[in-house]
Design an enzyme around this catalytic site. Structure first.
Site, PDB file in Angstrom:
ATOM      1  N   HIS A  95       0.838  -1.201   0.000  1.00 57.62           N
ATOM      2  CA  HIS A  95       0.000   0.000   0.000  1.00 57.62           C
ATOM      3  C   HIS A  95       0.876   1.254   0.000  1.00 57.62           C
ATOM      4  O   HIS A  95       1.929   1.284   0.647  1.00 57.62           O
ATOM      5  CB  HIS A  95      -0.928   0.004   1.225  1.00 57.62           C
ATOM      6  CG  HIS A  95      -1.962   1.077   1.124  1.00 57.62           C
ATOM      7  ND1 HIS A  95      -1.718   2.365   1.524  1.00 57.62           N
ATOM      8  CD2 HIS A  95      -3.209   1.070   0.611  1.00 57.62           C
ATOM      9  CE1 HIS A  95      -2.785   3.103   1.280  1.00 57.62           C
ATOM     10  NE2 HIS A  95      -3.707   2.346   0.724  1.00 57.62           N
ATOM     11  N   GLU A 141      -3.552   2.261  -7.355  1.00 52.33           N
ATOM     12  CA  GLU A 141      -3.964   3.392  -6.535  1.00 52.33           C
ATOM     13  C   GLU A 141      -2.964   4.533  -6.714  1.00 52.33           C
ATOM     14  O   GLU A 141      -1.915   4.540  -6.054  1.00 52.33           O
ATOM     15  CB  GLU A 141      -3.988   2.994  -5.061  1.00 52.33           C
ATOM     16  CG  GLU A 141      -4.907   1.851  -4.735  1.00 52.33           C
ATOM     17  CD  GLU A 141      -5.268   1.833  -3.262  1.00 52.33           C
ATOM     18  OE1 GLU A 141      -6.442   1.998  -2.952  1.00 52.33           O
ATOM     19  OE2 GLU A 141      -4.370   1.700  -2.422  1.00 52.33           O
TER      20      GLU A 141
HETATM   21  P1  PGA Z   1      -9.077   6.655  -0.120  1.00 50.46           P
HETATM   22  O1  PGA Z   1      -7.982   5.526   0.126  1.00 50.46           O
HETATM   23  O2  PGA Z   1     -10.329   5.961  -0.592  1.00 50.46           O
HETATM   24  O3  PGA Z   1      -9.233   7.344   1.184  1.00 50.46           O
HETATM   25  O4  PGA Z   1      -8.523   7.558  -1.190  1.00 50.46           O
HETATM   26  C1  PGA Z   1      -7.831   4.436  -0.732  1.00 50.46           C
HETATM   27  C2  PGA Z   1      -6.744   3.518  -0.235  1.00 50.46           C
HETATM   28  O5  PGA Z   1      -5.716   4.026   0.233  1.00 50.46           O
HETATM   29  O6  PGA Z   1      -6.876   2.280  -0.272  1.00 50.46           O
END
Ligand code: PGA
Length: 237
Positions: free
Chosen positions: A91, A160
């Site tokens: 992550h 992401e």
């Molecule tokens: P967010 O985070 O929806 O707050 O942007 C997504 C994540 O980090 O998995």
């Protein structure tokens, strides 16, 4: 069928996590939800929850050991106590805030792969990389797969973009569609999008080709919003 995942990050207590999971579990039964729904609580809130088979509780992190002297970390002995077999790896907050290196991420990946864990593996570029162009962005993303076996059967990937996480800035449809197409060309695993997903934009995101689901932080911490997003995900399948 599309996937939906909630990453609690450093939110919710043990008590509120239990209530949240029970609430979502009842909803899944009543609404006959068949999609895979993942919840990643904090380590202190992990437990043996008796829930539907498609409600999967995972850990946001763990060290690549069974047990030992690794202050502040948990290992598989602690996860086994609760039957946890799912982990988030790579992550962006672990990469960029906590400073986990690709080398350590790959070690962790291989350790949990050997144990057959379901791995949700996250990649994504920071803003300055995005601004330097698509070639740089893809180069950056491919490096985040260094040391990672992309043929692993229990692998799910989450794209992401760092600049879209927790910022309220969602990547454009075009951005998501371009990067997802490129990743899918190389890797034929389920591919989630994450970064400021919320009830108002979820459907549009799920409509993008090569988006197999979403990994949601902020807007998933409210149980009513999360259930609304589960329902939207169900209807998109
Ligand atoms: P967010 O985070 O929806 O707050 O942007 C997504 C994540 O980090 O998995």
């Amino acid at each position: 069928m599309k996937i939906i995942a909630s990453n609690f990050k450093t939110n919710h207590t043990r008590k509120s996590t239990k209530e949240f999971i029970e609430n979502v579990n009842t909803f899944i039964s009543e609404e006959k939800i068949e999609n895979d729904v993942y919840i990643f609580p904090t380590a202190t809130a992990l437990d043996s929850f008796s829930v539907n088979e498609n409600l999967i509780i995972g850990t946001q992190n763990a060290f690549h050991v069974k047990n030992g002297s690794y202050t502040g970390e948990i290992g598989t002995e602690q996860l086994d106590e609760f039957g946890i077999k799912t982990i988030l790896i790579g992550h962006s907050e672990r990469r960029h805030i906590i400073g986990e290196s690709q080398k350590n991420i790959a070690l962790k990946y291989n350790y949990y792969k050997a144990l057959g864990y379901k791995i949700i593996y996250c990649v994504g570029e920071p803003l300055e990389v995005k601004e330097s162009g698509l070639t740089e962005t893809l180069g950056y993303i491919w490096e985040q797969f260094d040391g990672v076996d992309l043929d692993y059967e229990n692998l799910v990937i989450a794209y992401e973009p760092v600049w879209a996480i927790g910022t309220g800035v969602v990547a454009s449809i075009e951005d998501i569609s371009t990067i997802h197409r490129k990743i899918k060309k190389k890797i034929t695993k389920p591919l989630l999008y994450g970064g400021s997903v919320k009830p108002a934009n979820l459907e549009e995101i799920l409509n993008i080709e090569n988006v197999d689901g979403t990994l949601i932080g902020t807007s998933s911490w409210n149980v009513e919003d999360f259930k609304e997003m589960i329902q939207i995900t169900k209807n998109k399948s």
